[in-house]
Write a protein that holds these residues in place. Structure first.
Motif, mmCIF file in Angstrom:
data_model
loop_
_atom_site.group_PDB
_atom_site.id
_atom_site.type_symbol
_atom_site.label_atom_id
_atom_site.label_comp_id
_atom_site.label_asym_id
_atom_site.label_seq_id
_atom_site.Cartn_x
_atom_site.Cartn_y
_atom_site.Cartn_z
ATOM 1 N N ASN A 1 -18.602 60.572 -2.579
ATOM 2 C CA ASN A 1 -18.082 61.442 -1.861
ATOM 3 C C ASN A 1 -18.701 62.638 -1.405
ATOM 4 O OD1 ASN A 1 -18.106 63.272 -3.755
ATOM 5 N ND2 ASN A 1 -16.057 62.223 -4.795
ATOM 6 N N LYS B 1 -5.216 60.367 -2.357
ATOM 7 C CA LYS B 1 -5.873 58.813 -2.600
ATOM 8 C C LYS B 1 -4.967 58.343 -4.013
ATOM 9 C CE LYS B 1 -10.162 59.997 -0.319
ATOM 10 N NZ LYS B 1 -11.459 60.147 -0.437
ATOM 11 N N THR C 1 -4.367 54.635 -4.028
ATOM 12 C CA THR C 1 -5.757 53.567 -3.912
ATOM 13 C C THR C 1 -6.653 54.110 -5.150
ATOM 14 O OG1 THR C 1 -6.508 54.907 -2.271
ATOM 15 C CG2 THR C 1 -5.200 53.048 -1.525
ATOM 16 N N ASP C 2 -6.598 55.085 -5.571
ATOM 17 C CA ASP C 2 -7.727 55.591 -6.455
ATOM 18 C C ASP C 2 -7.129 55.745 -7.746
ATOM 19 O OD1 ASP C 2 -9.796 56.934 -8.131
ATOM 20 O OD2 ASP C 2 -10.528 58.204 -6.446
ATOM 21 N N ARG D 1 -15.641 50.500 -6.253
ATOM 22 C CA ARG D 1 -14.634 50.697 -5.289
ATOM 23 C C ARG D 1 -15.018 51.187 -4.019
ATOM 24 N NH1 ARG D 1 -9.714 50.379 -8.006
ATOM 25 N NH2 ARG D 1 -9.821 50.638 -10.151
ATOM 26 N N GLU E 1 -13.848 52.869 -0.225
ATOM 27 C CA GLU E 1 -13.109 53.851 0.530
ATOM 28 C C GLU E 1 -13.552 54.178 2.062
ATOM 29 O OE1 GLU E 1 -12.797 58.483 -0.756
ATOM 30 O OE2 GLU E 1 -12.674 56.943 -2.527
ATOM 31 N N ASN E 2 -12.773 54.650 2.928
ATOM 32 C CA ASN E 2 -13.113 55.280 4.265
ATOM 33 C C ASN E 2 -13.445 56.604 4.019
ATOM 34 O OD1 ASN E 2 -13.039 52.475 5.438
ATOM 35 N ND2 ASN E 2 -10.793 52.849 5.570
ATOM 36 N N LEU E 3 -14.443 56.927 4.627
ATOM 37 C CA LEU E 3 -14.770 58.406 4.579
ATOM 38 C C LEU E 3 -15.376 58.847 6.299
ATOM 39 C CD1 LEU E 3 -15.211 61.194 3.025
ATOM 40 C CD2 LEU E 3 -17.528 60.541 2.657
ATOM 41 N N ARG F 1 -17.522 53.687 5.818
ATOM 42 C CA ARG F 1 -17.024 53.101 4.468
ATOM 43 C C ARG F 1 -18.036 53.669 3.566
ATOM 44 N NH1 ARG F 1 -16.901 47.426 2.443
ATOM 45 N NH2 ARG F 1 -14.807 47.361 1.280
ATOM 46 N N SER G 1 -17.299 54.387 -3.625
ATOM 47 C CA SER G 1 -16.886 55.670 -4.548
ATOM 48 C C SER G 1 -16.691 55.663 -5.675
ATOM 49 C CB SER G 1 -15.384 56.059 -3.977
ATOM 50 O OG SER G 1 -14.364 54.767 -4.297
ATOM 51 N N ARG H 1 -17.744 62.653 -8.572
ATOM 52 C CA ARG H 1 -16.678 61.931 -8.624
ATOM 53 C C ARG H 1 -15.682 62.603 -9.625
ATOM 54 N NH1 ARG H 1 -13.020 58.082 -7.629
ATOM 55 N NH2 ARG H 1 -12.575 56.589 -8.973
#
Length: 486
Positions: free
Chosen positions: A101, A293, A296-297, A327, A329-331, A335, A338, A361
């Protein structure tokens, strides 16, 4: 059951909806009750896989004297004004897609460095399961109790679920003290989002018209258990006894409306929440902003659940932790990956990049949880002060990493514990790191002064935290050089 817990359920059972959650119950008490210390709060963050301190808050600067060890160039390291620590800048790397991230480790120091203590030590195992367990029980330092069990035993008598554990592996193992009160044992939670749905037997059923039938079935079940010789014989077995004890607590949990209070999901269909509704909705709105999140997280969901458990006085010890699943995720417009497989142990393949990714993280979730604790009154009662004032957060991990540039980044006994709490004398490294070898050394616990030849143990780290949390243990060293006087 403890008397105060019985009193709690008696009040709730009378239909006083405003008293159906511990925080609301406490708020109704007379002002003189506020003088009593409602206890300490423990949050354990299980950084599974071996989180290396020299890849986070004690990075070694590269020089001609340490060319054989893994180190960082000066331009890769960041310092924060007034901080005893330094951090590694974001390491960019990819595994098909970019990894990690956008969180910066320096931001954690800016916000919480004044409460952070790093205590170098040498652990006693590089086996994941054993080392994880020892990071929590101090290698048997306090009768084999885990840190979480000790806190629950000390402060959990009036809590419905004093010790919640959402981690796995060695971090989910019980301690070995046969004399531990049953209330202090951990409740293992596999999914923070679904866990609250298990806190009421009927409200999650779409058609609840058969309430009387369900009650009759429970009565018959009890009668059959009394009549069955084998069932009665099995009640003497420890696991069965613990199950039956917990089953007796179910009515208290239901009356406390924990399903409504703790659920992160939309509970608009529940219309029985009384005065709890406004408070819960306010907190839920805040949590969704802090942990956007959470659906989803799992780590964000655990962070949000940890806050609710502590805020409502349901628990006094909560353990959250990483899983081993990849995992994505979109950032921004792209993509990212993460979460890495094997957590911090993915470092065998790309050591510095993986350690950097997982530290960022972990710290991102810790940062946001601590900010919540700093802004919320304990149990919602201003007289109790902010939740953070009585909290200790511990980053538990199995071991450190081999410092050699040759041969990968294998497990190593040498590392350091990261603790964040106003109960400790923060903004200090209690020891140091040898810049030529990359290995850490400890301190004199009674003064906090570094000792270059001193190697502390898991037990030393354990006792420091016990003393900070106000828990007495036999054989404990004097840790007054690290623990604040309250």
């Amino acid at each position: 059951m403890q008397g105060n817990r019985r009193q709690f359920i008696q009040v709730a059972a009378t239909g006083a909806a405003a008293l159906s959650c511990p925080s609301l119950l406490a708020r109704s008490r007379s002002p003189e009750r506020f003088a009593a210390d409602p206890g300490k709060l423990l949050i354990v963050f299980a950084a599974a896989g071996g989180a290396s301190i020299v890849d986070s808050f004690l990075p070694v600067v590269a020089s001609s004297d340490n060319a054989s060890i893994r180190s960082y160039k000066p331009e890769q390291i960041e310092s924060v004004e007034g901080s005893a620590f330094r951090t590694v800048k974001k390491v960019n790397y990819a595994l098909g897609v970019p990894v990690g991230n956008d969180y910066e480790m320096k931001d954690f120091l800016k916000r919480h460095g004044s409460d952070m203590a790093v205590l170098p030590f040498t652990c006693s195992s590089v086996n994941h399961l054993i080392a994880a367990q020892r990071s929590l029980n101090g290698n048997g330092a306090n009768k084999g109790r885990t840190l979480m069990e000790a806190v629950a035993a000390q402060y959990g008598a009036d809590k419905l679920l004093p010790n919640i554990n959402m981690s796995f592996g060695g971090y989910a193992l019980d301690g070995t003290d046969s004399g531990l009160p049953a209330l202090a044992k951990a409740e293992q939670i596999a999914d923070a989002l679904l866990f609250p749905l298990a806190l009421h037997r009927e409200q999650v059923i779409a058609d609840r018209t058969n309430h009387e039938l369900l009650e009759a079935a429970r009565v018959v079940r009890g009668q059959l258990e009394e009549l069955q010789p084998r069932a009665k014989a099995m009640q003497s077995l420890s696991p069965v006894r613990e199950f039956l004890t917990f089953r007796q607590k179910v009515p208290q949990i239901e009356a406390a409306q924990l399903l409504e209070a703790l659920s992160l999901l939309d509970l608009a269909r529940f219309n029985e929440m009384g005065q709890l509704r406004d408070e819960r909705n306010t907190l839920l709105t805040k949590l969704r902003e802090v942990f956007p999140k959470f659906l989803t997280d799992p780590l964000e969901a655990q962070g949000a659940m940890a806050f609710l458990l502590l805020r409502y006085g349901v628990s006094c010890s909560v353990t959250i932790g990483l899983d081993n699943l990849v995992r994505f995720e979109n950032l921004g417009s792209g993509r990212i990956m993460s979460n890495l497989p094997l957590g911090f142990d993915w470092s065998h393949n790309s050591h510095q990049g993986a350690q950097n990714t997982m530290w960022r993280r972990v710290l991102s979730v810790m940062d946001r949880l601590i900010q919540l604790l700093k802004t919320e009154d304990h149990l919602g009662i201003p007289e109790h002060g902010k939740m953070w004032n009585r909290s200790l957060m511990y980053v538990a991990t199995e071991f450190g990493r081999d410092r050699s540039k040759v041969g990968g980044s294998g497990h190593d006994l040498n590392n350091a514990a990261v603790m964040v709490s106003p109960l400790l004398k923060g903004n200090k490294v209690y020891g140091g790191v040898n810049p030529n070898t990359g290995y850490t050394y400890g301190c004199d616990l009674s003064t906090g002064e570094p000792q270059s030849g001193r190697q502390l143990s898991e037990g030393d780290v354990h006792h420091v935290m016990l003393q900070a949390l106000g828990i007495t243990a036999n054989g404990a060293p004097n840790a007054s050089g690290i623990v604040r006087k309250v």
